[in-house]
Scaffold this active site. Structure first.
Site, PDB file in Angstrom:
ATOM      1  N   CYS A 176       3.222  36.314  29.655  1.00  0.00           N
ATOM      2  CA  CYS A 176       2.941  35.262  28.510  1.00  0.00           C
ATOM      3  C   CYS A 176       3.396  33.895  28.979  1.00  0.00           C
ATOM      4  CB  CYS A 176       3.462  35.681  27.464  1.00  0.00           C
ATOM      5  SG  CYS A 176       2.462  37.389  27.051  1.00  0.00           S
ATOM      6  N   GLU A 326      14.150  34.672  19.350  1.00  0.00           N
ATOM      7  CA  GLU A 326      14.099  33.305  19.778  1.00  0.00           C
ATOM      8  C   GLU A 326      14.846  32.361  18.947  1.00  0.00           C
ATOM      9  OE1 GLU A 326      10.500  30.048  21.041  1.00  0.00           O
ATOM     10  OE2 GLU A 326      10.098  31.918  20.049  1.00  0.00           O
ATOM     11  N   LYS A 347       0.620  30.215  17.409  1.00  0.00           N
ATOM     12  CA  LYS A 347       0.143  31.535  17.526  1.00  0.00           C
ATOM     13  C   LYS A 347      -0.263  32.002  16.238  1.00  0.00           C
ATOM     14  CE  LYS A 347       2.430  32.809  21.858  1.00  0.00           C
ATOM     15  NZ  LYS A 347       3.555  31.467  22.076  1.00  0.00           N
ATOM     16  N   HIS A 352      -2.290  35.156  20.078  1.00  0.00           N
ATOM     17  CA  HIS A 352      -1.349  35.131  21.255  1.00  0.00           C
ATOM     18  C   HIS A 352      -2.406  35.220  22.580  1.00  0.00           C
ATOM     19  CE1 HIS A 352       1.561  35.355  24.411  1.00  0.00           C
ATOM     20  NE2 HIS A 352       2.100  36.359  23.919  1.00  0.00           N
TER      21      HIS A 352
END
Length: 425
Positions: A176, A326, A347, A352
């Site tokens: 990703c 995060e 997203k 995603h």
């Protein structure tokens, strides 16, 4: 370890400046920059019940599919059958980016124009289809185009062939984080003087039965099948997994003097790139978010800017429990200044896009600087308040910013960040 800039390039070889002069987008929200950007700023969701195959037996029956893409608008009909969808998306978005930059690749400049485009999964659609043909009709019915239509580097390969770009050519594969790493790697190549311009980003077309089954088996996907538009909800306390999307995001990167000499429009300058590894787990980040922290710190160091300069963060946040880590990483990097930095997770609208997400989100980050609009995180009804982020919840925010950060993190513990700045002479 962050090396001093003179150790990277030599005291007599200053880093060349790199700017963004073209953007190409193929996303579930729309085909092209303007259609996609309008949808993002309006806070639209692209998530729907899957139409490409019957998802009835799947625990997650939703995705962000591209439904209005016509490959023959960008590729000759005879070539379409040679290309998996991820390649088609990359070619289309690359043509858009080069056209947006108003740049012509010619025999005179082709050796200095590169392509760095990756895909996290590659041609899984073609693999699944061809395996069915093999089982049902035997090996003699497998197309001779099978291998080149599914291997990951062929997005970059086809773009190079169709557009005539003969410079550096590669396809980074980092799950990703792929699109972000590709843009960052292209940035380094231009800085070193190995190319004057590079078509860079990520592409993915993984809304397939096997992909959905695999992610479902790992319990990573949202099961909000009855309310698909609200399924992708990064940073929200009620998130229950991510939603698979598809598409391509491509930037046309140029060395500054090269762009100025031809009077190109400049969206923003790319000033920082960082990459790290968690060295921890195949899918989960560590509880202290150390890899993400070091990645953002490296990016800031690379740019010679300080945390207080950053005016916006496009977060990787996927609508999983990893969003919390995060948020932790952001607070560790930006400290007391964290509440003053707007953060959004696009997203929530696109789903995603896996290996394409970094390219698309880099484009959104650049446009946020250039157009003075920060995209929202939709479906953010009950923010996870453990860390004090300034969420742009549900409605876009109009504000001028000069510096913005885009994060991408991938399976295998790979991390990448890009820092963009408003262009100034």
């Amino acid at each position: 370890m962050n090396l001093p800039k003179e150790d990277w390039y030599g005291e007599n070889q200053p880093r060349r400046r790199v700017v963004v002069t073209g953007i190409g987008l193929v996303t579930p929200l729309g085909i092209g920059l303007e259609a996609t950007w309008a949808a993002v700023c309006e806070g639209r969701s692209a998530v729907r019940r899957i139409t490409r195959f019957d998802p009835t037996d799947y625990p997650s029956q939703i995705a962000a599919e591209i439904i209005d893409f016509v490959p023959t608008d960008y590729v000759d009909k005879k070539d379409v059958k040679k290309m998996d969808s991820f390649i088609q998306y990359a070619v289309a978005a690359s043509r858009m980016a080069v056209n947006d930059a108003q740049f012509s690749i010619t025999a005179h400049n082709a050796d200095q124009i590169g392509v760095v485009i990756g895909s996290g999964i590659g041609g899984i659609h073609g693999i699944e289809q061809t395996h069915t043909i093999l089982q049902e009709k035997g090996p003699s019915r497998v197309t001779p185009f099978f291998i080149p239509m599914v291997i990951g580097n062929m997005a970059a390969g086809f773009v190079s062939i169709f557009l005539g770009a003969r410079g550096p050519n590669s396809g980074t594969v980092t799950a990703c984080a792929t699109g972000t790493h590709c843009i960052g790697d292209a940035y380094r190549i231009i800085q070193r003087g190995e190319a004057n311009a590079i078509i860079a980003g990520g592409t993915e077309a993984a809304v397939t039965p096997l992909t959905l089954a695999g992610f479902a088996a790992s319990r990573a996907l949202s099961k909000r099948n009855d309310a698909p538009e609200s399924a992708s909800r990064p940073f929200d306390q009620d998130r229950d997994g991510f939603v698979v999307g598809e598409g391509a995001g491509i930037l046309f990167l140029e060395e500054l003097e090269h762009a100025v000499k031809r009077d190109a429009k400049i969206y923003a300058e790319l000033v920082g790139y960082g990459m790290t590894a968690d060295a921890y787990h195949i899918t989960a980040p560590p509880n202290d978010a150390n890899g993400a922290v070091r990645c953002m710190q490296q990016t800031l160091h690379d740019s010679a800017l300080s945390p207080s300069d950053v005016g916006y963060i496009n977060a990787h946040a996927t609508s999983t429990m990893a969003d919390r880590l995060e948020a932790l990483a952001i607070t560790r990097v930006f400290g007391e200044g964290t509440p003053g930095i707007p953060v959004s997770a696009t997203k929530s609208m696109t789903g995603h896009l896996l290996g394409a997400s970094g390219g698309v989100e880099a484009a959104f980050t650049v446009l946020a600087i250039q157009r003075g609009v920060l995209p929202p995180t939709i479906n953010l009804d009950s923010p996870d308040c453990e860390y004090p982020l300034d969420h742009i919840a549900n409605t876009a925010r109009r504000v001028r910013i000069d510096v913005a950060l885009s994060n991408s993190f991938g399976f295998g513990g790979t991390n990448a960040s890009l820092l963009f700045r408003r262009y100034a002479f």
